[in-house]
Design a protein around this motif. Structure first.
Motif: not given
Length: 157
Positions: A27-28, A73-78, A87-88
C-alpha cells in the motif's frame, strides 16, 4: 473481466483453485503488503502456494445464473478498528492475499457500483478466507449473507 468456472460456489471457496497471474504490491503508506491474482496458469500455483503466508485471502466472484464466475476490477479498501486506511487498491484479479497484522478490520469491496462491506477479526497466526460475491445484472440472485468468512487451519511448519 469475468472468468466462468464450471463449479458451484460451494466448491469455489474451499478449493480456491483458479488460473491467475500475480502482482505484488505494498500500500502507498507501506503499511500492508498484498498480492492480487489475475489470469495465467503458471501463477495459479504461485498464488496457491503463497496463500498460507497471508492471514487474509479474498475471492471476488459474480453470481450468473446460479453459478459463480470469477471477476476483476474490484475496488478494495481495508480499514482498521481506528478507521485508519490499511489498503486502497483496485483488484485486477479474482483473488487478493493480504498480510494484515492481528486486529479487527472493515473491508469494502465495490464492483460496477455494487458495494459489499464486511468485518473480519484476525488473531495472531490466523488465516481467514472471504468470498465477495457480487450480483450480476444478468441474474436476480442476491448477495449471500455476510457470514462468508472461513477460518482456515494454521499452517504446520
Amino acid at each position: 473481466m469475468k472468468i466462468a468456472i464450471p463449479s458451484t460456489l460451494g466448491v469455489l471457496v474451499p478449493g480456491l483453485l483458479w488460473t491467475a497471474s500475480a502482482t505484488a504490491a505494498a500500500d502507498a503508506g507501506g503499511k500492508v503488503e498484498y498480492k492480487i491474482g489475475g489470469v495465467g496458469r503458471e501463477s495459479a500455483s504461485e498464488m496457491k502456494a503463497a496463500r498460507d503466508q497471508y492471514p487474509l485471502a479474498m475471492t471476488f466472484a459474480e453470481s450468473i445464473d446460479g453459478k459463480a464466475a470469477y471477476t476483476t476490477d474490484v475496488a478494495v479498501r481495508i480499514r482498521d478498528s481506528n478507521n485508519d486506511e490499511m489498503v486502497e487498491t483496485k483488484a485486477d484479479g479474482p483473488l487478493m492475499l493480504v498480510d494484515l497484522p492481528a486486529g479487527r478490520y472493515r473491508i469494502s469491496a465495490e464492483r460496477d457500483g455494487k458495494p459489499i462491506e464486511r468485518e473480519v477479526e484476525i488473531a495472531s497466526g490466523d488465516r481467514r478466507q472471504m468470498l465477495f460475491e457480487f450480483p450480476s445484472d444478468e441474474t436476480s440472485h442476491s448477495i449471500r449473507p455476510n457470514d462468508m468468512t472461513t477460518r482456515l487451519p494454521k499452517p504446520e511448519h
